[in-house]
Design a protein around this motif. Structure first.
Motif, PDB file in Angstrom:
ATOM      1  N   LYS A 124       0.818  -1.219   0.000  1.00 14.94           N
ATOM      2  CA  LYS A 124       0.000   0.000   0.000  1.00 14.94           C
ATOM      3  C   LYS A 124       0.852   1.271   0.000  1.00 14.94           C
ATOM      4  O   LYS A 124       0.442   2.298  -0.505  1.00 14.94           O
ATOM      5  N   GLU A 125       2.043   1.188   0.582  1.00 11.46           N
ATOM      6  CA  GLU A 125       2.923   2.350   0.662  1.00 11.46           C
ATOM      7  C   GLU A 125       3.619   2.662  -0.662  1.00 11.46           C
ATOM      8  O   GLU A 125       4.193   3.738  -0.814  1.00 11.46           O
ATOM      9  N   LEU A 126       3.582   1.727  -1.595  1.00 14.74           N
ATOM     10  CA  LEU A 126       4.303   1.896  -2.854  1.00 14.74           C
ATOM     11  C   LEU A 126       3.375   2.301  -3.994  1.00 14.74           C
ATOM     12  O   LEU A 126       2.233   1.836  -4.064  1.00 14.74           O
ATOM     13  N   SER A 127       3.886   3.136  -4.881  1.00 22.85           N
ATOM     14  CA  SER A 127       3.154   3.410  -6.117  1.00 22.85           C
ATOM     15  C   SER A 127       3.191   2.134  -6.956  1.00 22.85           C
ATOM     16  O   SER A 127       4.036   1.253  -6.737  1.00 22.85           O
ATOM     17  N   ARG A 128       2.305   2.027  -7.904  1.00 19.83           N
ATOM     18  CA  ARG A 128       2.268   0.852  -8.769  1.00 19.83           C
ATOM     19  C   ARG A 128       3.606   0.683  -9.495  1.00 19.83           C
ATOM     20  O   ARG A 128       4.148  -0.420  -9.549  1.00 19.83           O
ATOM     21  N   ASN A 129       4.143   1.762 -10.036  1.00 23.81           N
ATOM     22  CA  ASN A 129       5.415   1.670 -10.757  1.00 23.81           C
ATOM     23  C   ASN A 129       6.549   1.202  -9.855  1.00 23.81           C
ATOM     24  O   ASN A 129       7.365   0.376 -10.250  1.00 23.81           O
ATOM     25  N   ASP A 130       6.601   1.730  -8.635  1.00 18.60           N
ATOM     26  CA  ASP A 130       7.657   1.315  -7.713  1.00 18.60           C
ATOM     27  C   ASP A 130       7.504  -0.157  -7.320  1.00 18.60           C
ATOM     28  O   ASP A 130       8.491  -0.879  -7.209  1.00 18.60           O
TER      29      ASP A 130
END
Length: 181
Positions: free
Chosen positions: A148-154
């Motif tokens: 949840k803490e990460l963007s999709r790209n990351d």
């Protein structure tokens, strides 16, 4: 039935779940973490959709000795044969062929009375019908929080963990020492 619990991003990467492309499992898991579940401070996973009503293509999964027995029903999501049920970024690599592009699934145990997910699993097909018990994992609430803490790209970028990077150092050679007098 023993199912390995994935607690960290590195655990997930180690399993190779949803990899390589055109598999869709990592996109599916990112979507689930961001759009389907809310985790409170006590680690309870409140559903943001209703699997029992078929939201996002969820349908009843009858445990074929893949997962631990529970009094709660299991629901499965991720079958790309169901058009329009998942976001485009999840389904984009689906070929419609008998390849690995529709291999991955999420299975949840769902308590409809409290609108909560009790357990989240990721798995993959071993053939057109059965799931692979050796590639079925329980996703911890900590791992879901990390996702949840990460963007999709990351999240989709490989590798996400510095320990997975390999560097090779090649010693430089003094070319003058190779030339004779």
């Amino acid at each position: 039935i023993m199912v390995r619990i994935l607690n960290h991003l590195s655990d997930l990467r180690e399993t190779r779940f949803g990899q390589p492309c055109p598999r869709h499992g990592l996109k599916l898991l990112w979507w689930f973490a961001h759009d389907c579940v809310q985790i409170d401070s006590n680690g309870r996973m409140t559903a943001q959709c209703d699997p029992a009503n078929g939201a996002f293509g969820f349908h009843r999964f009858y445990n074929e000795r893949l997962l631990p027995k529970t009094t709660l029903p299991y629901y499965e999501a991720g079958n790309l044969h169901t058009p329009g049920s998942l976001p485009d970024y999840v389904t984009r690599s689906y070929t419609g062929q008998s390849d690995s592009s529709n291999t991955d699934r999420i299975i949840v145990s769902f308590d409809s009375r409290w609108k909560r997910f009790e357990k989240i699993y990721v798995t993959q097909h071993s053939n057109q019908v059965r799931f692979d018990q050796n590639h079925t994992y329980c996703v911890s609430t900590d791992l879901l929080k990390n996702i949840k803490e990460l963007s999709r790209n990351d999240f989709l970028r490989e590798p996400t963990n510095g320990s997975e990077r390999v560097s090779i150092s090649i010693p430089s050679v003094n070319t003058w020492s190779l030339i004779g007098p």
